[in-house]
Design an enzyme around this catalytic site. Structure first.
Site, mmCIF file in Angstrom:
data_model
loop_
_atom_site.group_PDB
_atom_site.id
_atom_site.type_symbol
_atom_site.label_atom_id
_atom_site.label_comp_id
_atom_site.label_asym_id
_atom_site.label_seq_id
_atom_site.Cartn_x
_atom_site.Cartn_y
_atom_site.Cartn_z
ATOM 1 C CB CYS A 164 7.855 30.359 32.793
ATOM 2 S SG CYS A 164 8.626 32.187 32.920
ATOM 3 C CD GLU A 165 1.312 31.112 35.637
ATOM 4 O OE1 GLU A 165 0.463 31.028 34.732
ATOM 5 O OE2 GLU A 165 1.036 31.049 36.811
ATOM 6 C CG HIS A 166 6.039 33.086 37.425
ATOM 7 N ND1 HIS A 166 6.484 31.662 37.806
ATOM 8 C CD2 HIS A 166 4.750 33.335 37.918
ATOM 9 C CE1 HIS A 166 5.474 31.318 38.553
ATOM 10 N NE2 HIS A 166 4.478 32.166 38.651
ATOM 11 C CG HIS A 167 10.429 35.371 34.594
ATOM 12 N ND1 HIS A 167 10.280 34.147 35.223
ATOM 13 C CD2 HIS A 167 10.911 36.178 35.534
ATOM 14 C CE1 HIS A 167 10.542 34.379 36.521
ATOM 15 N NE2 HIS A 167 11.021 35.478 36.760
ATOM 16 C CB CYS B 69 12.720 32.393 33.629
ATOM 17 S SG CYS B 69 12.149 31.104 34.627
ATOM 18 C CD GLN C 161 8.419 20.838 34.008
ATOM 19 O OE1 GLN C 161 9.275 21.796 33.807
ATOM 20 N NE2 GLN C 161 8.707 19.813 34.211
ATOM 21 C CG HIS D 147 11.634 26.010 33.857
ATOM 22 N ND1 HIS D 147 10.264 26.574 34.084
ATOM 23 C CD2 HIS D 147 11.441 24.778 33.684
ATOM 24 C CE1 HIS D 147 9.392 25.523 34.004
ATOM 25 N NE2 HIS D 147 10.275 24.500 34.052
HETATM 26 ZN ZN LIG Z 1 9.678 32.146 34.974
#
Ligand SMILES: [Zn+2]
Length: 222
Positions: free
Chosen positions: A114-117, A185, A155, A183
């Protein structure tokens, strides 16, 4: 997803303002002129900083080589940027002996982040299309999934990218992509929602217009 994402952004802000971070190792990192992309040893130094940030002794023998291994793993996990997804589908076959039905590749396993974490997204994709004359080697559909999985992702976008690549290159009568994934995260931190699976889908052309075909597609995924 909304509470998870807002919590994530909040965490990130806290980390940025944390004065406890020792950034001394980072001062030597100068981006390569022109590309802005750091070289391998600069990437390894950044990983070492992250290890120290946890409180671990980054010079302990067990983790001494970890920055090298992590950067090598990154080459694999994020190798998708070097893959031309359109090119994977460029070799097609016209001789399909009048085949006029759905082509479905189900249960394509993938690993993304995931690009956030930068936390793993682990799941499987189901890809179908309705050929209009041209078909592609079936393994190529799995390689398109892999090309987009091995990038920083969400996703929803990955689902669109896979579908739109097939639409653009093969120009079929319709495309259907379903992705189901866990996910990490979300499942390993915060509210610890174990075994929560996220579903996304993209349906176009005949898969959107033809109720029977759509039912046939979803029945095949059971
Ligand atoms: Zn994430």
């Amino acid at each position: 997803m909304a509470p998870h994402e807002s919590a994530a952004l909040y965490d990130h802000d806290l980390e940025l303002s944390d004065e406890g971070i020792d950034a001394t190792d980072v001062h030597n990192i100068v981006p390569i002129k022109g590309t802005g992309q750091p070289n391998r040893s600069e990437a390894e130094a950044a990983v070492k900083t992250l290890i120290s940030y946890t409180g671990e002794n980054a010079d302990r023998s067990g983790v001494l080589e970890t920055p090298k291994r992590v950067v090598k793993a990154f080459d694999e996990w994020f190798g998708g940027y070097k893959i031309d997804a359109d090119g994977l589908l460029s070799k097609t076959f016209d001789e399909v002996e009048g085949y006029q039905d759905m082509v479905l590749l189900r249960d394509i396993p993938f690993h993304s982040h995931c690009e956030h974490h930068m936390a793993p997204i682990v799941g499987k994709a189901h890809v179908a299309y309705m050929p209009k004359g041209r078909v592609v080697g079936i393994s190529k559909l799995a390689r398109v999934v892999d090309a987009f999985a091995r990038r920083f992702q969400i996703q929803e976008r990955m689902t669109e990218e896979v579908a739109q690549t097939i639409e653009r290159v093969l120009e079929p009568a319709g495309v259907a992509v379903v992705i189901e994934a866990e996910h990490h995260c979300m499942t390993t931190r915060g509210i610890h929602t174990h075994d929560t699976v996220m579903h996304t889908k993209h349906l176009s052309g005949v898969f959107r217009e033809d109720t029977n075909l759509r039912r046939e597609f979803f029945d095949a995924l059971r």
